[in-house]
Scaffold this active site. Sequence first.
Site, PDB file in Angstrom:
ATOM      1  N   CYS A 180       0.787  -1.186  -0.035  1.00  0.00           N
ATOM      2  CA  CYS A 180      -0.102   0.118   0.022  1.00  0.00           C
ATOM      3  C   CYS A 180       0.908   1.096  -0.051  1.00  0.00           C
ATOM      4  CB  CYS A 180      -0.987   0.116   1.044  1.00  0.00           C
ATOM      5  SG  CYS A 180      -1.882   1.499   1.396  1.00  0.00           S
ATOM      6  N   CYS A 183      -0.045   3.604   2.851  1.00  0.00           N
ATOM      7  CA  CYS A 183       0.467   3.099   4.033  1.00  0.00           C
ATOM      8  C   CYS A 183       2.022   3.630   4.300  1.00  0.00           C
ATOM      9  CB  CYS A 183       0.070   1.763   4.223  1.00  0.00           C
ATOM     10  SG  CYS A 183      -1.642   1.174   3.872  1.00  0.00           S
ATOM     11  N   ASP A 578      33.423  23.204 -17.868  1.00  0.00           N
ATOM     12  CA  ASP A 578      34.776  23.388 -17.609  1.00  0.00           C
ATOM     13  C   ASP A 578      35.574  22.785 -18.955  1.00  0.00           C
ATOM     14  OD1 ASP A 578      37.391  23.710 -16.006  1.00  0.00           O
ATOM     15  OD2 ASP A 578      37.424  21.646 -15.948  1.00  0.00           O
ATOM     16  N   ASP A 771      35.121  18.589 -13.422  1.00  0.00           N
ATOM     17  CA  ASP A 771      35.791  17.410 -12.938  1.00  0.00           C
ATOM     18  C   ASP A 771      35.197  16.975 -11.642  1.00  0.00           C
ATOM     19  OD1 ASP A 771      37.301  19.057 -11.253  1.00  0.00           O
ATOM     20  OD2 ASP A 771      39.079  18.984 -12.543  1.00  0.00           O
ATOM     21  N   ASP A 775      36.465  22.181  -9.402  1.00  0.00           N
ATOM     22  CA  ASP A 775      35.185  22.857  -9.733  1.00  0.00           C
ATOM     23  C   ASP A 775      34.203  22.757  -8.644  1.00  0.00           C
ATOM     24  OD1 ASP A 775      36.157  23.849 -12.218  1.00  0.00           O
ATOM     25  OD2 ASP A 775      35.851  22.114 -12.885  1.00  0.00           O
TER      26      ASP A 775
END
Length: 874
Positions: A180, A183, A578, A771, A775
């Site tokens: 369910c 539920c 990048d 990468d 970054d």
Amino acid sequence: MSTAVLVKRELLLGGLTCAHCAEVIGDTVKNIDGVQASNMNFISKKLTLQIDACKNEEDIIDEVINLINSIEPGLDIEVINKITKECNRKELMLGGLSCAHCAEVINEKVSLIDGIKKSNLNFINKKLLIEIDSDDENVVIGNVIDVINDVEPGLDIELIDNKKLNKYNKKELTLGGLNCAHCAEVINEKVALLEGVKSANLNFVNKKLSIEIESSNESNIIKNVIDTINDIESGLDISISSKEDRKQNKQDGKIRKIKKDNGKKELIKIIIGALVFIFAFVEEAMGVSSKYSLIIFLISYLIVGGDVVYKALRNITKGRIFDENFLMTVATIGAIIIGESSEAVGVMLFYKVGEYLQELAVGKSRKSISDLMQIRPDVANLKVGNSIKVVDPEEVEIGDIIVVKPGEKVPLDGVVVEGNSMVDTSALTGESVLRSVKTGDDLLSGFINKNSLLTIKVTKDFSESTVSKILDLVENASSKKSKTENFISVFSRYYTPIVVILAVLISILPPLFISGASFAEWVHRGLIFLVVSCPCALVLSIPLSYFSGIGVASKNGILIKGSNYLEALRYVDTVVFDKTGTLTEGVFDVVQVNSIGISEGELIEYASIAEANSNHPIAKSILGYYNKEVDLNKIEEYEEIAAHGIKVKYESDYILAGNEKLMEANNIDFEKVKEIGTVVYIAVNNEFKGYIVIADKIKADSEEAIREIKSQGIRQTVMLTGDNKNVADAVASKLKLDKVFSNLLPNEKVEKIEEIYVGRNEKEKIAFVGDGINDAPVLARVDVGIAMGGLGSDAAIEAADVVIMTDEPSKIAQGIKISKKTYKIVWQNIIFALSIKVIVMIFGALGMASMWEAVFADVGVALLAVLNAMRVMR
């Protein structure tokens, strides 16, 4: 052969900012005699070593430190031992910190406070770790908080003391038989509110409830969790597991197996009830009057829907009224009371058949998703002396030797020490082409060995292995819900009560105000409303659609950390890249050789002699291109001139190799060239002999990736790079990028991102592709951070929202495509389910629909929505 006893040591490399240097350190340290294994984590700046206990530990540590200094001089290297572990360390959580630049400023200013020995602010997880060298700890912490508030006021600062660091344990409960969806939501909400539970996440698709609980009162909290589950949905087969539990269970041979769902038993009940119903229905249709007809209908009703009535009564006693069991019970019993017994039993039978088929469909989708992620290894072949012992992968430690036979999955990350073979990487990367591996190559857990025996030295614990991290990401992705999922959750709470109130009003008001209106007829119309009021079609199919999308993406080597990021991908209209390691290989290669007065081969030979003793990437690329041995004994003089190049004497020749500054400093008559890349000028005995151009290659699929990304409706592509303008412009031109910004420092990349955000609305999302290491601030700032993670890159997995496991930018377009398909199916289900329900409710109120249509609008629509959700996996 005996297994070596290993000692674990950790070194903190303070000031390490170069990801490439970190990678070199991690790879090179492994070669030191006595170091059995090493793992360099760039994010935490921690180098973990496994040292042979038979060797002199101090000498090995000294050799490691010397090696680190030779690769990256000037680092603040600290060997973590028992003494430093007990030093006065404190951790502060900076809730709400969203500015990467502010994080840098905070870290810098905190490190200058009196009494602070060291500080490290991890912007990704918003944790500030400080070491206090002062007797007055409270004053120092107060000063730290003042500095934070001064730089970035309004943060939610929480001090975590040492006791709190290990305060919570993770547990996982499997709820066998949970069918369910409503539920499941209630269970998740109630468990999350229990005292001692830090967090709870119930994944309805795989029936797993993951909780973080206080370790101090673990047994009582788990008991309360189980009681709460049984209170909401009794009869579930609940099994508990954690790493420790699984190990203990396996050692004792007491693993509790989850019981199979009672599918056959349910089917038998439906068939028997249907036969009884058909008998009574045929008798009624033929006009055969029988005083036992009602009794036969009631027997059929109890056989088919007895459990529904029981659950409804049980839930009423616990204050739970608006669930499907209650609604079906009231609707069908009401129909019996007003003399529609055949319709009531038929509706209950139809409802149970629909529920049964719906569970089959959900089970099939669960199996399809689990099949996508069949990468968890079952056993490991541990080499102990000259024998092989089959063990659980969690029992294997770093430095152990394991054997992988043909056809077996690689159970743990490691390095091949013996053997050559082909491996299938498709489970992790989606690549169908087999990959060749040999001695010295890294191997990841989840790969399948195809044709030859491999012997592997383990480099990571099972919990830190690639396969564990991937499975953990995918299985827990449902905890990060999309806006659509959150909307459906809120909608379902109000939808059912509103429809029930309308049902009551329809049943009562018309007979009171419309003359001649039959009370029984309007009650019947109200009962139709009750049947339609369950929102299961939405509560079940929407999360299933997102989970399927995440599963398909992971099968194709695209790890998406949550349905919120999967949905956000659909709104991305700007992709920022990048350059190095993202659109280009990140590996320098010789692309041009121009000689003057000598052959190209001679020019490369002179350059290789000059660069033979250098560890610089450019030197390595020249030596790789030359691909011959250089006699180092013939090099009499060697001088590396900072920011200029190299000067050597080889036999009777003086060789210069470097940039134009080196040529000018030595009065060499040369001609400057403007080439895309790094130019290395060569002079021999003060005579210019030519130049070599070193450049970073564009990835093979970068051009196609940009084309595919634009075909997915991306409005703008941008490149940010620290490289020079000429190189950046050349790459951008070749790839047909819309904008390019060059000569940028890491903090300037964040500033450029902020500029791109100006004037945008909430639905115009920005994705950044990098990468995953250097970054990190940009990845954290944008709406969707995509890391070209590469196989096994821990830093990438930690930093980004989406990780491309194959380093192929073309996967980005594939991820966007999966996102759009998932989003489309989600809204198909929402519109379809709500439309059918509204139409049936209107027709029901007008007396033009029966309960049969109402049941179809409930379980029939739910079944169709589930089947539609499964299309994501195609």
